[in-house]
Design an enzyme around this catalytic site. Structure first.
Site, PDB file in Angstrom:
ATOM      1  N   HIS A 139       0.847  -1.197   0.000  1.00  0.00           N
ATOM      2  CA  HIS A 139       0.000   0.000   0.000  1.00  0.00           C
ATOM      3  C   HIS A 139       0.877   1.239   0.000  1.00  0.00           C
ATOM      4  CE1 HIS A 139       0.771  -0.600   4.307  1.00  0.00           C
ATOM      5  NE2 HIS A 139       0.292   0.602   4.577  1.00  0.00           N
ATOM      6  N   HIS A 146       1.404   3.976   1.942  1.00  0.00           N
ATOM      7  CA  HIS A 146       1.917   4.748   3.070  1.00  0.00           C
ATOM      8  C   HIS A 146       3.445   4.838   3.025  1.00  0.00           C
ATOM      9  CE1 HIS A 146      -1.989   4.140   5.588  1.00  0.00           C
ATOM     10  NE2 HIS A 146      -2.088   5.123   4.720  1.00  0.00           N
ATOM     11  N   HIS A 160       4.287  -4.500  10.947  1.00  0.00           N
ATOM     12  CA  HIS A 160       4.694  -3.820  12.178  1.00  0.00           C
ATOM     13  C   HIS A 160       4.799  -4.813  13.332  1.00  0.00           C
ATOM     14  CE1 HIS A 160       4.163   0.399  10.808  1.00  0.00           C
ATOM     15  NE2 HIS A 160       3.247  -0.139  10.016  1.00  0.00           N
TER      16      HIS A 160
END
Length: 254
Positions: free
Chosen positions: A52, A54, A164
Protein backbone atom coordinates in the site's frame (compact mmCIF):
# COMPACT_ATOMS: atom_id res chain seq x y z
CA UNK A 1 14.42 -20.41 1.36
CA UNK A 2 14.50 -18.15 4.39
CA UNK A 3 12.31 -15.26 5.46
CA UNK A 4 13.66 -12.44 7.59
CA UNK A 5 12.18 -9.21 8.93
CA UNK A 6 14.49 -6.20 8.74
CA UNK A 7 13.57 -3.69 11.48
CA UNK A 8 12.96 -0.11 10.34
CA UNK A 9 11.83 3.09 12.06
CA UNK A 10 10.25 2.45 15.48
CA UNK A 11 8.28 -0.70 14.74
CA UNK A 12 8.20 -1.42 10.99
CA UNK A 13 9.37 -4.61 9.38
CA UNK A 14 10.76 -4.81 5.85
CA UNK A 15 10.45 -8.45 4.81
CA UNK A 16 13.01 -10.37 2.77
CA UNK A 17 12.43 -13.81 1.30
CA UNK A 18 15.72 -15.21 0.03
CA UNK A 19 17.06 -18.38 -1.55
CA UNK A 20 20.31 -20.06 -0.57
CA UNK A 21 22.32 -17.83 -2.89
CA UNK A 22 20.93 -14.64 -1.32
CA UNK A 23 18.60 -13.67 -4.17
CA UNK A 24 15.63 -12.06 -2.49
CA UNK A 25 12.19 -10.53 -2.72
CA UNK A 26 11.88 -7.30 -0.72
CA UNK A 27 8.47 -6.40 0.73
CA UNK A 28 7.50 -2.85 1.78
CA UNK A 29 10.89 -1.13 2.04
CA UNK A 30 9.87 2.05 3.82
CA UNK A 31 13.54 2.76 4.48
CA UNK A 32 16.33 1.80 2.09
CA UNK A 33 18.98 1.61 4.81
CA UNK A 34 18.20 -1.87 6.18
CA UNK A 35 17.99 -3.30 2.65
CA UNK A 36 21.27 -1.72 1.60
CA UNK A 37 22.87 -3.09 4.76
CA UNK A 38 21.56 -6.56 3.97
CA UNK A 39 22.88 -6.21 0.41
CA UNK A 40 26.33 -5.39 1.76
CA UNK A 41 26.09 -8.69 3.67
CA UNK A 42 25.26 -10.64 0.49
CA UNK A 43 21.57 -10.10 -0.25
CA UNK A 44 20.68 -9.54 -3.93
CA UNK A 45 17.22 -8.00 -4.51
CA UNK A 46 15.28 -9.52 -7.41
CA UNK A 47 12.06 -7.51 -6.99
CA UNK A 48 10.16 -5.23 -4.63
CA UNK A 49 6.57 -5.96 -3.58
CA UNK A 50 4.49 -3.08 -2.16
CA UNK A 51 1.24 -3.60 -0.27
CA UNK A 52 0.00 0.00 0.00
CA UNK A 53 0.97 3.63 -0.44
CA UNK A 54 1.92 4.75 3.07
CA UNK A 55 5.37 6.30 3.25
CA UNK A 56 6.67 3.91 5.90
CA UNK A 57 6.12 1.10 3.37
CA UNK A 58 7.35 2.69 0.12
CA UNK A 59 9.77 5.46 1.15
CA UNK A 60 12.94 3.52 0.44
CA UNK A 61 12.06 2.58 -3.14
CA UNK A 62 13.80 5.55 -4.88
CA UNK A 63 17.12 4.78 -3.18
CA UNK A 64 16.82 1.10 -4.08
CA UNK A 65 16.14 1.97 -7.71
CA UNK A 66 19.17 4.26 -7.67
CA UNK A 67 21.28 1.29 -6.55
CA UNK A 68 19.54 -1.26 -8.83
CA UNK A 69 17.98 0.70 -11.76
CA UNK A 70 16.27 -2.30 -13.37
CA UNK A 71 14.69 -3.62 -10.18
CA UNK A 72 11.00 -4.58 -10.77
CA UNK A 73 8.57 -2.89 -8.36
CA UNK A 74 5.10 -4.47 -8.10
CA UNK A 75 2.41 -2.30 -6.53
CA UNK A 76 -1.34 -1.69 -6.38
CA UNK A 77 -2.93 0.44 -9.07
CA UNK A 78 -2.69 3.64 -7.05
CA UNK A 79 -1.14 6.92 -8.26
CA UNK A 80 0.10 7.59 -4.73
CA UNK A 81 2.80 4.97 -5.40
CA UNK A 82 4.93 6.74 -8.03
CA UNK A 83 7.77 4.27 -8.57
CA UNK A 84 5.95 1.10 -9.57
CA UNK A 85 7.09 -0.71 -12.70
CA UNK A 86 4.02 -3.02 -12.70
CA UNK A 87 0.48 -2.34 -11.42
CA UNK A 88 -1.30 -5.40 -10.08
CA UNK A 89 -4.68 -6.37 -8.64
CA UNK A 90 -6.84 -9.33 -7.72
CA UNK A 91 -6.20 -12.60 -9.54
CA UNK A 92 -2.75 -11.42 -10.59
CA UNK A 93 0.29 -13.61 -10.15
CA UNK A 94 3.68 -12.03 -9.57
CA UNK A 95 6.63 -14.09 -10.86
CA UNK A 96 9.99 -13.47 -9.20
CA UNK A 97 12.76 -15.89 -10.09
CA UNK A 98 11.50 -19.35 -9.18
CA UNK A 99 8.76 -17.92 -6.96
CA UNK A 100 5.15 -17.05 -7.69
CA UNK A 101 2.97 -14.85 -5.49
CA UNK A 102 -0.80 -14.59 -5.59
CA UNK A 103 -2.17 -11.07 -5.23
CA UNK A 104 -5.12 -10.69 -2.83
CA UNK A 105 -7.05 -7.43 -2.73
CA UNK A 106 -7.65 -6.44 0.90
CA UNK A 107 -9.13 -2.91 0.99
CA UNK A 108 -9.89 -1.36 4.35
CA UNK A 109 -6.71 0.09 5.81
CA UNK A 110 -6.36 1.85 2.45
CA UNK A 111 -8.66 1.54 -0.53
CA UNK A 112 -6.02 -0.10 -2.75
CA UNK A 113 -4.25 -2.32 -0.21
CA UNK A 114 -3.12 -5.73 -1.46
CA UNK A 115 -1.46 -8.74 0.13
CA UNK A 116 0.94 -11.26 -1.39
CA UNK A 117 0.62 -15.00 -0.78
CA UNK A 118 3.04 -17.65 -1.93
CA UNK A 119 5.28 -20.50 -0.82
CA UNK A 120 3.56 -20.74 2.54
CA UNK A 121 3.98 -17.05 3.39
CA UNK A 122 1.47 -14.20 3.55
CA UNK A 123 2.80 -10.65 3.34
CA UNK A 124 -0.18 -8.83 4.78
CA UNK A 125 1.13 -5.28 5.10
CA UNK A 126 -1.09 -3.36 7.51
CA UNK A 127 -4.26 -5.42 7.02
CA UNK A 128 -3.63 -8.33 9.39
CA UNK A 129 -1.34 -8.12 12.41
CA UNK A 130 -0.64 -10.72 15.04
CA UNK A 131 -3.62 -10.47 17.43
CA UNK A 132 -4.88 -7.38 15.60
CA UNK A 133 -5.71 -5.69 12.33
CA UNK A 134 -5.06 -2.34 10.70
CA UNK A 135 -7.00 0.86 11.29
CA UNK A 136 -9.62 1.67 8.68
CA UNK A 137 -8.24 4.87 7.16
CA UNK A 138 -10.00 4.43 3.81
CA UNK A 139 -12.48 1.62 4.28
CA UNK A 140 -15.67 0.53 5.96
CA UNK A 141 -16.12 -2.22 8.56
CA UNK A 142 -17.81 -4.43 5.97
CA UNK A 143 -14.93 -4.10 3.50
CA UNK A 144 -12.26 -4.60 6.15
CA UNK A 145 -14.01 -7.66 7.55
CA UNK A 146 -14.34 -9.12 4.03
CA UNK A 147 -10.61 -8.55 3.51
CA UNK A 148 -9.76 -10.33 6.76
CA UNK A 149 -12.07 -13.18 5.79
CA UNK A 150 -10.10 -13.64 2.56
CA UNK A 151 -6.87 -13.96 4.52
CA UNK A 152 -8.44 -16.20 7.17
CA UNK A 153 -9.42 -18.66 4.41
CA UNK A 154 -5.79 -19.38 3.49
CA UNK A 155 -4.21 -22.64 4.69
CA UNK A 156 -3.77 -22.59 8.48
CA UNK A 157 -0.05 -23.35 8.26
CA UNK A 158 0.50 -20.10 6.32
CA UNK A 159 3.12 -17.91 7.98
CA UNK A 160 1.84 -14.36 8.45
CA UNK A 161 4.46 -11.66 7.81
CA UNK A 162 2.94 -8.30 8.67
CA UNK A 163 4.28 -4.77 8.51
CA UNK A 164 4.69 -3.82 12.18
CA UNK A 165 5.78 -5.22 15.53
CA UNK A 166 2.50 -4.54 17.33
CA UNK A 167 2.07 -7.96 18.91
CA UNK A 168 2.62 -7.07 22.57
CA UNK A 169 0.18 -4.15 22.55
CA UNK A 170 -2.33 -6.17 20.53
CA UNK A 171 -2.10 -8.99 23.07
CA UNK A 172 -3.06 -6.65 25.90
CA UNK A 173 -6.22 -5.62 24.04
CA UNK A 174 -7.07 -9.14 22.93
CA UNK A 175 -6.83 -10.38 26.51
CA UNK A 176 -9.27 -7.66 27.60
CA UNK A 177 -11.74 -8.85 24.96
CA UNK A 178 -11.28 -12.62 25.35
CA UNK A 179 -9.69 -13.29 28.77
CA UNK A 180 -10.67 -16.97 28.98
CA UNK A 181 -9.03 -17.92 25.66
CA UNK A 182 -6.25 -20.41 26.46
CA UNK A 183 -4.69 -20.13 22.99
CA UNK A 184 -4.50 -16.37 23.43
CA UNK A 185 -2.79 -16.72 26.82
CA UNK A 186 -0.20 -19.04 25.27
CA UNK A 187 0.42 -16.67 22.39
CA UNK A 188 0.75 -13.69 24.73
CA UNK A 189 3.35 -15.47 26.83
CA UNK A 190 5.23 -16.42 23.67
CA UNK A 191 5.18 -12.78 22.59
CA UNK A 192 6.43 -11.56 25.97
CA UNK A 193 9.26 -14.09 25.95
CA UNK A 194 10.28 -13.17 22.41
CA UNK A 195 10.29 -9.43 23.05
CA UNK A 196 12.20 -9.87 26.31
CA UNK A 197 14.87 -11.59 24.24
CA UNK A 198 14.69 -8.79 21.60
CA UNK A 199 13.36 -11.26 19.04
CA UNK A 200 10.63 -10.52 16.49
CA UNK A 201 7.25 -12.09 17.23
CA UNK A 202 6.78 -12.76 13.51
CA UNK A 203 6.14 -14.61 11.33
CA UNK A 204 3.29 -16.39 13.06
CA UNK A 205 1.17 -19.29 11.83
CA UNK A 206 -2.29 -18.31 10.64
CA UNK A 207 -3.66 -21.19 12.76
CA UNK A 208 -2.49 -19.36 15.87
CA UNK A 209 -4.23 -16.19 14.74
CA UNK A 210 -7.46 -18.04 13.99
CA UNK A 211 -7.42 -19.31 17.59
CA UNK A 212 -6.36 -16.11 19.34
CA UNK A 213 -6.89 -12.95 17.24
CA UNK A 214 -10.25 -11.37 18.20
CA UNK A 215 -10.55 -9.68 14.80
CA UNK A 216 -10.61 -13.14 13.20
CA UNK A 217 -13.07 -14.42 15.83
CA UNK A 218 -16.04 -12.10 15.39
CA UNK A 219 -18.18 -15.20 14.84
CA UNK A 220 -17.56 -16.47 18.39
CA UNK A 221 -19.86 -15.94 21.34
CA UNK A 222 -16.97 -14.74 23.53
CA UNK A 223 -16.03 -11.86 21.23
CA UNK A 224 -19.61 -10.99 20.34
CA UNK A 225 -20.66 -10.81 23.99
CA UNK A 226 -17.58 -8.79 24.99
CA UNK A 227 -18.28 -6.21 22.28
CA UNK A 228 -21.94 -6.05 23.30
CA UNK A 229 -21.04 -5.45 26.96
CA UNK A 230 -18.46 -2.80 26.11
CA UNK A 231 -20.56 -0.99 23.51
CA UNK A 232 -23.90 -1.32 25.25
CA UNK A 233 -25.69 -2.82 22.26
CA UNK A 234 -26.81 -6.24 21.09
CA UNK A 235 -24.08 -7.08 18.56
CA UNK A 236 -25.29 -10.07 16.54
CA UNK A 237 -24.24 -9.26 12.97
CA UNK A 238 -20.52 -9.93 12.33
CA UNK A 239 -20.03 -6.54 10.69
CA UNK A 240 -21.50 -4.81 13.74
CA UNK A 241 -19.30 -6.92 16.01
CA UNK A 242 -16.23 -6.07 13.97
CA UNK A 243 -17.08 -2.36 13.88
CA UNK A 244 -17.57 -2.28 17.65
CA UNK A 245 -14.35 -4.20 18.20
CA UNK A 246 -12.36 -1.83 15.99
CA UNK A 247 -13.82 1.25 17.76
CA UNK A 248 -12.93 -0.34 21.09
CA UNK A 249 -9.35 -0.96 19.97
CA UNK A 250 -9.00 2.57 18.58
CA UNK A 251 -9.67 4.02 22.04
CA UNK A 252 -7.90 1.33 24.05
CA UNK A 253 -5.09 2.22 26.46
CA UNK A 254 -3.25 -0.69 28.05
Amino acid sequence: MRVQPLPAFDDNYIWTLADDSGRAVIVDPGDAGPVLGAADAGLTPLAVLLTHHHADHIGGVPALLARWPGLPVYAPDDPRIPHATARIGAASTVPVGDWRFEVIEVPGHTRSHIAFYGHGHLFSGDTLFSLGCGRMFEGTPARMLASLDRLAALPPDTLVCCGHEYSRANAAFARTVDPDNAALRRREQEILDMRSASRPTLPVALASELDANPFLRTHTAAVREAVARHGGFDAQDRVAVFAGLRRWKDGFVA
